[in-house]
Design a protein around this motif. Structure first.
Motif, PDB file in Angstrom:
ATOM      1  N   PRO A  36       6.460   7.946   0.019  1.00  0.00           N
ATOM      2  CA  PRO A  36       7.295   5.581  -0.308  1.00  0.00           C
ATOM      3  C   PRO A  36       5.687   5.504  -0.024  1.00  0.00           C
ATOM      4  CG  PRO A  36       7.535   7.052   1.931  1.00  0.00           C
ATOM      5  CD  PRO A  36       6.808   8.094   1.645  1.00  0.00           C
ATOM      6  N   THR A  37       6.524   4.364  -0.599  1.00  0.00           N
ATOM      7  CA  THR A  37       4.987   3.124  -0.446  1.00  0.00           C
ATOM      8  C   THR A  37       5.858   2.009   0.546  1.00  0.00           C
ATOM      9  OG1 THR A  37       5.645   2.978  -3.287  1.00  0.00           O
ATOM     10  CG2 THR A  37       5.249   0.901  -2.041  1.00  0.00           C
ATOM     11  N   VAL A  38       4.548   1.827   1.568  1.00  0.00           N
ATOM     12  CA  VAL A  38       4.971   0.550   2.406  1.00  0.00           C
ATOM     13  C   VAL A  38       4.646  -0.437   2.318  1.00  0.00           C
ATOM     14  CG1 VAL A  38       4.295   1.366   5.122  1.00  0.00           C
ATOM     15  CG2 VAL A  38       4.453   3.301   3.630  1.00  0.00           C
ATOM     16  N   ILE A  39       6.117  -1.580   2.826  1.00  0.00           N
ATOM     17  CA  ILE A  39       5.054  -2.552   1.915  1.00  0.00           C
ATOM     18  C   ILE A  39       5.159  -3.180   3.951  1.00  0.00           C
ATOM     19  CG2 ILE A  39       5.663  -5.470   1.818  1.00  0.00           C
ATOM     20  CD1 ILE A  39       7.129  -3.469  -0.878  1.00  0.00           C
ATOM     21  N   PHE A  40       3.384  -4.189   3.813  1.00  0.00           N
ATOM     22  CA  PHE A  40       3.303  -4.662   5.672  1.00  0.00           C
ATOM     23  C   PHE A  40       4.470  -5.929   5.283  1.00  0.00           C
ATOM     24  CE2 PHE A  40      -0.482  -1.407   6.463  1.00  0.00           C
ATOM     25  CZ  PHE A  40       0.427  -0.381   6.556  1.00  0.00           C
TER      26      PHE A  40
ATOM     27  N   LEU B 147      -4.753  -5.807  -7.285  1.00  0.00           N
ATOM     28  CA  LEU B 147      -4.121  -4.586  -7.851  1.00  0.00           C
ATOM     29  C   LEU B 147      -2.917  -4.792  -7.780  1.00  0.00           C
ATOM     30  CD1 LEU B 147      -6.525  -1.483  -7.437  1.00  0.00           C
ATOM     31  CD2 LEU B 147      -5.968  -3.192  -9.120  1.00  0.00           C
TER      32      LEU B 147
ATOM     33  N   ILE C 256       9.441   1.028   2.036  1.00  0.00           N
ATOM     34  CA  ILE C 256       9.477   0.643   3.521  1.00  0.00           C
ATOM     35  C   ILE C 256       8.503  -0.111   3.828  1.00  0.00           C
ATOM     36  CG2 ILE C 256       8.837   1.894   5.790  1.00  0.00           C
ATOM     37  CD1 ILE C 256       8.926   4.646   4.267  1.00  0.00           C
TER      38      ILE C 256
ATOM     39  N   GLU D 154       7.347  -2.322   6.759  1.00  0.00           N
ATOM     40  CA  GLU D 154       6.653  -2.640   8.351  1.00  0.00           C
ATOM     41  C   GLU D 154       5.917  -3.668   8.751  1.00  0.00           C
ATOM     42  OE1 GLU D 154       4.152   0.362  10.048  1.00  0.00           O
ATOM     43  OE2 GLU D 154       4.848   2.115   8.357  1.00  0.00           O
TER      44      GLU D 154
ATOM     45  N   LEU E 287       1.332  -2.598  -7.248  1.00  0.00           N
ATOM     46  CA  LEU E 287       1.607  -1.883  -7.436  1.00  0.00           C
ATOM     47  C   LEU E 287       1.370  -0.646  -7.223  1.00  0.00           C
ATOM     48  CD1 LEU E 287       3.563  -1.678  -4.056  1.00  0.00           C
ATOM     49  CD2 LEU E 287       5.290  -2.222  -6.110  1.00  0.00           C
ATOM     50  N   GLY E 288       1.343   0.985  -6.935  1.00  0.00           N
ATOM     51  CA  GLY E 288       0.952   2.299  -7.397  1.00  0.00           C
ATOM     52  C   GLY E 288       0.266   2.288  -7.875  1.00  0.00           C
ATOM     53  N   VAL E 289      -0.661   1.814  -8.444  1.00  0.00           N
ATOM     54  CA  VAL E 289      -2.161   2.450  -9.049  1.00  0.00           C
ATOM     55  C   VAL E 289      -3.365   2.271  -9.410  1.00  0.00           C
ATOM     56  CG1 VAL E 289      -1.489   0.722 -11.730  1.00  0.00           C
ATOM     57  CG2 VAL E 289      -3.084  -0.175  -9.554  1.00  0.00           C
ATOM     58  N   PHE E 290      -3.088   2.921  -7.576  1.00  0.00           N
ATOM     59  CA  PHE E 290      -4.547   3.116  -6.840  1.00  0.00           C
ATOM     60  C   PHE E 290      -4.124   3.776  -5.610  1.00  0.00           C
ATOM     61  CE2 PHE E 290      -2.647   1.428  -3.068  1.00  0.00           C
ATOM     62  CZ  PHE E 290      -2.248  -0.385  -3.754  1.00  0.00           C
ATOM     63  N   LEU E 291      -3.755   4.898  -5.483  1.00  0.00           N
ATOM     64  CA  LEU E 291      -4.127   6.093  -4.495  1.00  0.00           C
ATOM     65  C   LEU E 291      -4.210   7.241  -5.447  1.00  0.00           C
ATOM     66  CD1 LEU E 291      -2.984   5.278  -1.136  1.00  0.00           C
ATOM     67  CD2 LEU E 291      -5.572   4.436  -1.601  1.00  0.00           C
TER      68      LEU E 291
ATOM     69  N   TRP F 243      -9.790  -3.436  -2.800  1.00  0.00           N
ATOM     70  CA  TRP F 243      -9.080  -3.656  -3.424  1.00  0.00           C
ATOM     71  C   TRP F 243      -7.769  -4.120  -3.846  1.00  0.00           C
ATOM     72  CZ3 TRP F 243      -6.648   0.005  -4.546  1.00  0.00           C
ATOM     73  CH2 TRP F 243      -7.195   1.830  -4.019  1.00  0.00           C
ATOM     74  N   ILE F 244      -6.816  -4.246  -2.986  1.00  0.00           N
ATOM     75  CA  ILE F 244      -6.199  -3.396  -2.850  1.00  0.00           C
ATOM     76  C   ILE F 244      -5.267  -4.966  -3.520  1.00  0.00           C
ATOM     77  CG2 ILE F 244      -3.353  -3.546  -1.284  1.00  0.00           C
ATOM     78  CD1 ILE F 244      -4.832  -1.488  -0.089  1.00  0.00           C
ATOM     79  N   ARG F 245      -5.294  -5.714  -2.660  1.00  0.00           N
ATOM     80  CA  ARG F 245      -4.310  -7.502  -3.304  1.00  0.00           C
ATOM     81  C   ARG F 245      -4.795  -7.455  -4.865  1.00  0.00           C
ATOM     82  NH1 ARG F 245      -6.341 -11.549   1.212  1.00  0.00           N
ATOM     83  NH2 ARG F 245      -6.999  -9.342   1.710  1.00  0.00           N
TER      84      ARG F 245
ATOM     85  N   VAL G  25       1.050  -1.187   0.031  1.00  0.00           N
ATOM     86  CA  VAL G  25       0.263   0.105  -0.237  1.00  0.00           C
ATOM     87  C   VAL G  25       1.122   1.455   0.278  1.00  0.00           C
ATOM     88  CG1 VAL G  25      -0.237   0.331   2.609  1.00  0.00           C
ATOM     89  CG2 VAL G  25      -1.699   1.005   0.725  1.00  0.00           C
TER      90      VAL G  25
END
Lengths: 258, 415
Positions: B31-35, B17, A35, A37, B19-23, B13-15, A6
C-alpha cells in the motif's frame, strides 16, 4: 500540514537513475488505498536533518547528518560537531554567530548551496527546530569550541598507517577512496591526491607548496582564500598530527616527482 | 533512528516526483503510505539577544574591523553595553569598516570590506583575490542583521543621509586604479547608493552605482536629504561633488594648484568631515599631510585656510561652534586641536607606547568631550579614548576589539 508520499516496501533505492526514468517497476497503487500515518514535528525534523533535498538543488548531496553528530572513535569525523544542545547555546561558529537560525543558514548557504535562507516561519525550519530542541533536552548548552587554523605551516611527516585510518574517517565520505575516488559523495570533490597535484603543477608551485595546498584547503574549507563546498576542519576535529598522518598516507612528502 | 527516517534519508528525491514512480522491488500489493506531519507549535528560533538600550548620555558605536564585531559603549560611563558579531561569513574576515547609525537609532549600517590579510600558505600570493563588499543593515534594537546589499570592492566609507533615506558607500578600489594606470575613466571607481528601506537578507534590489573618481574614500552628505554627496578622491587630488538626484558627478574641486596626475597624488585626500552647519568641509590629505577646507555654498576650496599637520590626518571633528577642528594624526601618533580663524594649534597630545596606537577617527560628544578611536597594532585590542575638549587630556580609555577604525555616536533623546 506537509504530506510526504512514499510507498512502503522493503527495498530502499538511492539511484537517481531509477528516480528520473519514470519507469514503472512493477508497483501499482491501484490495488490498495493509501495509508495515512500521523507523525510529529520532531519526526519531521529528523527527516529534514537527514535529507539533502532541502537545499532545493541537485548540486547538493549533503544532509545535516553528513557533517553533524557525535564523532565516535572509529566512525566518520563529524567536523560540524553535535547539534545536541544547539537550542540552548547562545553562541555559534566560534562566536561569529549568536542566532541559531543564522548558524544553520550558514551551512545551507555555504555547504548545501541553498539560495534562499530559511526564516523562522518556514515549515521545514520549524520542524528542524523541533528536532534540535528534542535532541537538546538532556544536553549541555555550552558553546562548541571551533578553532580555525589560519596560519598554514608545514608539518613534520606523520605515520602512514594512522593516516590511512584518518583519511578514511575524515576525507573518504566526500572524496571517496584515495587515488580512485571510488564511492565519493560529491562529484566535484577531486580524487586525492592526484587531481589536486595536477592542478598545482611543479614549476608553478614548489614541492612544499603542493603539500601545503592540502593543509590549507582542509583548514579553510570554503572560506578565507577559498570558495566551494568543503567544510573547514578545526583543530578540535582534526589535530595537526592527524593532518600530518594524512599527508604521509597520500605520499605528499615526496611530491617532487609527481 | 527509526525506519521511516532511514527511508527518507535515502529517498532524497521523493518530493520532486509524482506518486508511485519511484520504488523498485515492491510487490503490487504494497500500500502507499502518506505521512502527515504535525506542525511545530512552539516558538521556533526564539530571539535570545539582549536588547540594546541606549543609556542617558548616549552610546558610541565602534566597528572592530579585524574581529568582525561592533562594540557599543555608554558615553557617560565607558561601560561596554555589548559586543556584537556582524558580517555575512562565519569564518572569513568580513572586515566591518565604517559605520552609520540612523538618527532614531532603529538601524545601524556597516560596510563589509573583506580585507586581504597577509597570511602564509601556498595561496597567499593569490591573496589579492577580491571579494565584493557589502553594506549590511542591523536592527538597532538588538544588533541582529536584517539586510544586506552587495556593493563594489573595498567599501571605504559608509554614510547615511540625515533623513535616513539614502545610504552611500565609496569604493577604495586600489586594484582598479593600478590596473588602469593610463586610463582615467577606467581607473575611476564608483559610489553605491542604496535605499535603506530596501535592504533584505536575500533579494535586496541592487545598489545604484555612480562612477565617481579614482580611489574615492571619505564622504559626506548634504543635510537633510543627502541630495549632494561630497567625496574625497585620493587618486585624483580632488573632492568630487555628486548630484544624487541626477545620479552623476556635478563638479570636481582640485585641492590646490599642485594637484598631481592621477595615480600620483600630491595631496592624497583621504578623509572628509562636514561641519555641524554644513558650511565647511574639512579634507584630510595623507600625502601632503594637511587639512584643507571647502566652502560648500560656493563649492570652492578656501585657499587661505590650509592647516599643515605633523603627521597624516585621519577623520576629524569640528567643535560645535565650528571655530575649531580636532584632528587625529598618524606617524607620529597624536591628536591636535586647531583654531580655524588663526590657523594655530591650540593643543596637541602625542601618544607613545600603547596609549593610542594609530588614531583613526574622532567624534564630538554632546558634553564637549572628544571620543577618539585608536586602531592598536591590528593584532590585539584597540581603544576608545575620551579626551578633554581643551587640553586633550585623556579622561578615560577603554579597550575594544581588534583594529577598530570608526566611531559614531547616538543619543537617546533622538529616539
Amino acid at each position: 500540514m506537509k504530506r510526504h508520499h512514499v510507498r512502503q516496501c522493503g527495498l530502499l533505492v538511492t539511484s537517481l537513475l531509477v528516480a528520473t526514468s519514470s519507469a514503472w517497476i512493477g508497483c501499482s497503487n491501484e490495488t490498495a488505498g493509501p495509508i495515512v500515518e500521523q507523525k510529529t514535528a520532531v519526526e519531521h525534523g529528523e527527516v529534514i536533518y537527514n535529507d539533502s533535498s532541502i537545499a532545493g538543488t541537485e548540486l547538493n548531496t549533503y544532509s545535516c547528518a553528513t557533517c553533524h553528530g557525535e564523532t565516535t572513535p572509529d566512525g566518520p569525523i563529524k567536523m560540524g560537531g553535535s547539534l545536541a544542545g544547539a537550542t540552548k547555546r547562545t553562541s555559534y561558529w566560534a562566536g561569529q554567530e549568536v542566532d541559531l537560525l543564522r548558524a544553520v543558514n550558514a551551512c545551507l548557504y555555504y555547504f548545501m548551496l541553498k539560495d534562499k535562507a530559511w526564516t523562522a516561519d518556514d515549515e521545514e525550519a520549524r520542524a528542524l527546530y523541533a528536532y534540535l530542541e528534542f535532541i537538546s533536552q538532556d544536553a549541555p548548552g555550552d558553546a562548541l569550541p571551533f578553532t580555525v587554523v589560519t596560519d598554514i605551516v608545514d608539518l613534520p611527516p606523520g605515520d602512514k598507517t594512522r593516516g590511512q585510518k584518518a583519511y578514511q574517517r575524515a576525507c573518504a565520505t566526500c572524496h571517496g577512496a584515495a587515488h580512485t575516488g571510488a564511492m565519493r559523495l560529491v562529484e566535484r570533490a577531486p580524487i586525492l591526491p592526484e587531481q589536486t597535484l595536477s592542478e598545482h603543477p611543479l614549476g608553478e608551485y614548489t614541492a612544499d607548496e603542493r603539500r601545503l595546498v592540502f593543509v590549507e584547503k582542509v583548514r579553510y574549507g570554503a572560506f578565507i582564500s577559498y570558495t566551494g563546498q568543503m567544510p573547514p576542519f578545526s583543530l578540535e576535529h582534526l589535530s595537526d598530527d592527524d593532518m600530518a598522518d594524512i599527508l604521509e598516507y597520500l605520499d605528499l612528502y615526496n611530491v617532487t616527482s609527481k | 533512528m527509526t525506519w521511516w527516517a532511514v527511508a527518507f534519508t535515502r529517498a532524497l528525491w521523493i518530493r520532486a516526483l509524482p506518486l508511485g514512480v519511484f520504488l523498485s522491488g515492491c510487490s503490487p500489493s504494497d500500500p502507499t503510505v502518506i505521512f502527515e506531519y504535525a506542525p511545530y507549535e512552539g516558538e521556533a528560533f526564539p530571539n535570545k539577544r539582549t536588547p540594546l538600550t541606549i543609556p542617558e548620555g548616549g552610546a558610541a558605536f565602534v566597528t572592530n574591523s579585524y574581529s568582525d564585531t561592533v562594540s557599543v559603549l555608554a558615553i557617560a560611563t565607558g561601560d561596554i553595553l555589548g559586543t556584537y558579531p556582524v558580517g555575512r561569513d562565519p569564518v572569513s574576515l568580513d572586515g566591518p569598516h565604517h559605520i552609520a547609525v540612523s538618527p532614531s537609532g532603529d538601524a545601524v549600517y556597516i560596510g563589509l570590506s573583506y580585507p586581504v590579510v597577509a597570511a602564509a600558505g601556498p595561496h597567499a600570493s593569490h591573496g589579492s583575490s577580491t571579494r565584493s563588499g557589502y553594506a549590511q543593515k542591523l536592527d538597532g534594537g538588538d544588533m541582529h542583521v536584517v539586510g544586506q546589499v552587495r556593493v563594489d570592492y573595498n567599501p571605504g566609507d559608509i554614510v547615511l543621509s540625515e533623513d535616513g533615506k539614502r545610504l552611500v558607500t565609496s569604493h577604495f578600489d586600489l586594484k582598479l586604479a593600478l590596473a588602469n594606470p593610463t586610463n582615467l575613466e577606467a581607473a575611476r571607481a564608483t559610489v553605491a547608493v542604496i535605499d535603506p528601506s530596501q535592504m533584505f537578507l536575500t533579494g535586496s534590489p541592487s545598489a545604484t552605482r555612480i562612477k565617481t573618481c579614482v580611489l574615492p574614500h571619505g564622504m559626506a552628505l548634504s543635510r537633510p536629504d543627502g541630495a549632494t554627496l561630497y567625496v574625497s578622491c585620493y587618486g585624483e587630488d580632488s573632492v568630487t561633488i555628486v548630484d544624487l538626484n541626477a545620479g552623476q558627478v556635478s563638479k570636481r574641486i582640485p585641492l590646490g594648484a599642485a594637484a598631481g596626475d592621477f595615480g600620483d597624488p600630491t595631496y592624497g585626500p583621504y578623509s572628509l568631515t562636514l561641519s555641524p552647519s554644513g558650511a565647511l568641509l574639512a579634507v584630510g590629505s595623507t600625502v601632503s599631510n594637511d587639512v584643507r577646507f571647502i566652502e560648500t555654498s560656493q563649492g570652492e576650496l578656501n585657499s587661505d585656510l590650509t592647516l599643515p599637520m605633523l603627521g597624516s590626518p585621519y577623520f576629524a571633528a569640528f567643535s560645535a561652534d565650528e571655530k575649531q577642528i580636532v584632528v587625529p594624526l598618524q606617524s607620529p601618533d597624536a591628536v591636535a586641536i586647531f583654531d580655524l580663524a588663526t590657523k594655530t594649534e591650540l593643543a596637541r597630545r602625542d601618544f607613545s607606547g600603547d596609549e593610542c596606537p594609530l588614531p583613526h577617527q574622532v567624534a564630538r560628544d554632546k558634553s564637549g568631550d572628544y571620543l577618539l578611536v585608536c586602531e592598536g597594532d591590528h593584532e590585539g585590542p584597540g581603544k576608545l579614548l575620551w579626551l578633554n575638549s581643551t587640553s586633550l587630556d585623556v579622561k578615560r580609555s577603554v579597550e575594544v576589539e581588534v583594529y577598530p577604525d570608526a566611531v559614531t555616536l547616538l543619543y537617546k533623546e533622538a529616539q
